[in-house]
Every structure is written in structure tokens, then in C-alpha cells.
Scaffold this motif. Structure first.
Motif, PDB file in Angstrom:
ATOM      1  N   HIS A  93       0.791  -1.084   0.077  1.00  0.00           N
ATOM      2  CA  HIS A  93       0.111  -0.196  -0.077  1.00  0.00           C
ATOM      3  C   HIS A  93       0.951   1.252  -0.095  1.00  0.00           C
ATOM      4  CE1 HIS A  93      -2.409   3.079   2.282  1.00  0.00           C
ATOM      5  NE2 HIS A  93      -3.355   2.591   1.646  1.00  0.00           N
ATOM      6  N   ILE A  94       0.459   2.441  -0.540  1.00  0.00           N
ATOM      7  CA  ILE A  94       1.123   3.473  -0.543  1.00  0.00           C
ATOM      8  C   ILE A  94       1.843   4.043   0.764  1.00  0.00           C
ATOM      9  CG2 ILE A  94      -1.062   4.877  -0.470  1.00  0.00           C
ATOM     10  CD1 ILE A  94       0.404   7.097  -2.000  1.00  0.00           C
ATOM     11  N   GLY A  95       1.083   3.825   1.718  1.00  0.00           N
ATOM     12  CA  GLY A  95       1.377   4.244   2.965  1.00  0.00           C
ATOM     13  C   GLY A  95       2.895   3.535   3.712  1.00  0.00           C
ATOM     14  N   TYR A  96       2.660   2.118   3.576  1.00  0.00           N
ATOM     15  CA  TYR A  96       3.800   1.597   4.294  1.00  0.00           C
ATOM     16  C   TYR A  96       4.902   0.910   3.184  1.00  0.00           C
ATOM     17  CZ  TYR A  96       0.430  -2.205   3.463  1.00  0.00           C
ATOM     18  OH  TYR A  96      -0.549  -3.251   2.820  1.00  0.00           O
ATOM     19  N   MET A  97       4.612   1.145   1.999  1.00  0.00           N
ATOM     20  CA  MET A  97       5.795   0.963   0.998  1.00  0.00           C
ATOM     21  C   MET A  97       6.401   2.026   0.077  1.00  0.00           C
ATOM     22  SD  MET A  97       6.051  -2.386   1.355  1.00  0.00           S
ATOM     23  CE  MET A  97       6.818  -2.891  -0.119  1.00  0.00           C
ATOM     24  N   ALA A  98       5.866   3.386   0.538  1.00  0.00           N
ATOM     25  CA  ALA A  98       6.445   4.360  -0.097  1.00  0.00           C
ATOM     26  C   ALA A  98       6.720   5.454   0.941  1.00  0.00           C
ATOM     27  CB  ALA A  98       5.268   4.877  -1.251  1.00  0.00           C
ATOM     28  N   ALA A  99       5.489   5.764   1.742  1.00  0.00           N
ATOM     29  CA  ALA A  99       5.446   6.921   2.720  1.00  0.00           C
ATOM     30  C   ALA A  99       6.250   6.602   4.230  1.00  0.00           C
ATOM     31  CB  ALA A  99       4.135   7.530   3.095  1.00  0.00           C
ATOM     32  N   ALA A 100       6.515   5.441   4.459  1.00  0.00           N
ATOM     33  CA  ALA A 100       6.943   4.981   5.792  1.00  0.00           C
ATOM     34  C   ALA A 100       8.340   5.070   5.984  1.00  0.00           C
ATOM     35  CB  ALA A 100       6.674   3.592   5.940  1.00  0.00           C
ATOM     36  N   PRO A 101       9.063   5.041   5.107  1.00  0.00           N
ATOM     37  CA  PRO A 101      10.501   5.201   5.377  1.00  0.00           C
ATOM     38  C   PRO A 101      10.869   6.689   5.609  1.00  0.00           C
ATOM     39  CG  PRO A 101      10.379   3.963   3.237  1.00  0.00           C
ATOM     40  CD  PRO A 101       8.950   4.383   3.549  1.00  0.00           C
TER      41      PRO A 101
END
Length: 326
Positions: A93-101
Motif C-alpha cells: 500500500h502507498i502508506g507503508y511501501m512509499a511514505a513509511a521510510p
């Protein structure tokens, strides 16, 4: 000695599994898809719908395991540590695969280094909503007021670092306005307060916002898609009105732990390609406001590159908005 024997046994078992995969016997047992959110939410619903169809193509069951918590990072961490044997995958999902880092000071997995993209799901655009009794009849009026009154408008979101939060931050940045975020524990409560008039605006996914707009409970001002959508008649895109070129969507997809055999990736992707040829299935998604993508965008190679690009895209947005999680 016992540890050595156990290690040799594990290696032998992995070799047998790899041989079976190479011989075309994969999958010979149930496959698990980890969904890092609770059952019944948009990510879970999307995952289960696609898993059911892929399962039919594979002739093997797919079990959806919900591992919620910490914005999806708990489930993602678990998936990253799974055996790369082709039987455990992550619904990304965009949240934990793109934004999380960029959101978390310490993340226990790397979306790019620890995973291999398998295929991308269709996207879900978002829509800027205001309450039915809102004084803003258009996105132009909304932006004009926000520019004349910095910080006066607020927006609800599904939680700090959620997609609805990030998209609103991106919109404010690109539109040159300031809005106050109000975080809720989920999209449902955030939408309820919007309908109740407690907040000014919200970005919600098109598929979940559609029933509320059709019922007259909220008003849609602008879409984050590149083109207008038939499900939202008369609603312009944000890109054509307030912010030229603005386009963003909630995206999902399937990932395998790094080291999963290429033959497994190919098998899953081939099954998914067959699913996406089912016009009744894809048509049903489109009717719900889900955006179908060009065939080439679904592939492992394209999805892997897209994942890397999205991480770079959101880093400056998060920094500019001052969003941070422990």
C-alpha cells in the motif's frame, strides 16, 4: 551439531521446494497474503477480491491474514521476514511501501531492498469532499478562501501519515494554501465528522466516497485522477482547475520477500494477467470508481520501478509538512 543438522535440513527442504517450482508443481499448498490492516477496510476488501480470482486461476487457495497496527508497518515487517519460498506475500500500500521510510524514525524493513514486486493492483483515486452544508460550491471557491485566510480551513484524515493526510498535504503544498489537519482513528470517523459539519474538508477514496456523494451527504469538489469520472458527474479534476498536473491515487499491489524464486513471481503474475482479462470483474471495479491501468503498468518490473519512484516522491512532501511518526 544439532544447529548444523537443522540448517542442512532447512536448506534441503528449500531445495525441494525450488525443484518443485521449477518442475511446474507450484503451488502445491495454500498461499498466504498478509494484509497489514483490519478486515473489512478498503485494502482488505481489494485484496480479498483479487485473491479470490487469482486463487481460481492457480487452482490453489489463498488465505488472507490480517496483521494490523502501526500504519501497516507491523504486517510489512512480518512479511519481510517470511521465508522466500513462494507461500507468503505482502499486499502493499502507498502508506507503508512509499511514505513509511520518511515518516518513521526507525523502520524495521526496507520497501525496496526487502521485497520484490509481483504485480500492481488497479489504483483508487481520491476526491476532495466538503459537507453538504458547506459554503464552497466549487474547488475554485475553496482554494480562494484558503488563500485569503491561511490556516482557517481544516481537513479530517484517517490518521497521521495516512493516505488522506498525505494527499491533503500534497494538495496544500501545490495549491499554495495552509490547512489544519485533524487526525482520526480511521476514515470512517473522519468522514462522519465531515458529514456532521465538524470539519471543513476531507480527501477520501472514490470507491468509499461514492455512496455518500450519491446520497447527498457530502459534496465533491475535485478529483485527484488525471481525467473526470462518470461516477462523479460534473466534478472536475484538481489538475484542470486548482493545481495543473495534479494527480495522485491510493495504490496497492502484491510483493514477495526478496529472494523468492523468479518462477514463482512469473506464475503469480501470469495468473493475475488472466484475472485482469475478465471484463465482468474489471468492469465491476471501474463502476466503483477504481481506476484500471494500462496492462504494462501491472508487471513486476514496472511495479518495482514505480515503488522506488513513489518513495522519492513522498519524501519531500512529508518533510515540508513536518509529518513524523516514531
Amino acid at each position: 551439531m544439532k544447529q548444523w543438522i537443522a540448517a542442512m535440513a532447512a536448506t534441503a527442504l528449500f531445495g525441494v521446494a525450488s525443484a518443485a517450482q521449477a518442475a511446474g508443481q507450484y503451488p502445491d499448498r495454500a498461499i498466504t497474503w498478509i494484509v497489514p490492516f483490519s478486515a473489512g477496510g478498503p485494502t482488505d476488501t481489494m485484496a480479498r477480491n483479487i485473491a479470490n480470482k487469482v486463487s481460481e486461476e492457480l487452482g490453489q487457495s489463498i488465505v488472507v491474514e490480517n496483521v494490523p497496527g502501526a500504519g501497516g508497518t507491523i504486517g510489512a515487517t512480518k512479511a519481510s521476514r517470511s521465508e522466500p519460498d513462494g507461500y507468503t506475500f505482502l499486499v502493499g500500500h502507498i502508506g507503508y511501501m512509499a511514505a513509511a521510510p520518511s515518516l518513521y524514525q526507525s523502520l524495521r524493513y526496507d520497501p525496496v531492498k526487502d521485497f520484490q514486486a509481483v504485480f500492481r493492483f488497479p489504483d483508487t483515486p481520491l476526491v476532495l469532499l466538503v459537507g453538504a452544508g458547506s459554503p464552497y460550491a466549487s474547488i475554485d471557491e475553496f482554494v480562494a478562501f484558503a488563500k485569503a485566510n491561511p490556516g482557517r480551513l481544516n481537513f479530517s484524515n484517517a490518521g497521521v501519515g495516512s493516505t488522506s493526510h498525505l494527499v491533503a498535504a500534497l494538495f496544500a503544498n501545490k495549491a499554495g494554501i495552509k490547512m489544519q489537519p485533524i487526525a482520526y482513528k480511521g476514515a470512517g470517523p473522519a468522514l462522519n465528522d465531515l458529514m456532521g459539519g465538524q470539519v471543513d474538508a476531507m480527501f477520501d477514496q472514490t470507491n468509499t466516497a461514492l455512496p455518500q456523494t450519491q446520497g447527498g451527504k457530502v459534496r465533491a469538489l475535485g478529483l485527484t485522477s488525471s481525467e473526470r469520472m462518470a461516477q462523479f458527474p460534473g466534478v472536475p479534476t484538481i489538475g484542470e482547475k486548482a493545481v495543473p498536473g495534479f494527480e495522485v491515487a491510493t495504490w496497492y499491489g502484491l510483493y514477495a520477500p526478496k529472494g523468492t524464486p523468479p518462477a514463482v513471481i512469473d506464475t503469480l503474475y501470469a495468473a493475475y494477467r488472466e484475472v485482469m482479462q475478465d471484463q465482468a470483474f474489471t468492469g465491476s471495479m471501474a463502476e466503483q470508481g477504481i481506476k484500471l491501468l494500462p496492462d504494462e503498468a501491472y508487471s513486476p518490473k514496472a511495479f518495482q520501478a514505480f515503488t522506488e519512484q513513489e518513495g522519492k516522491r513522498w519524501a519531500p512532501v512529508i518533510k515540508e509538512a513536518g509529518i513524523s511518526l516514531k
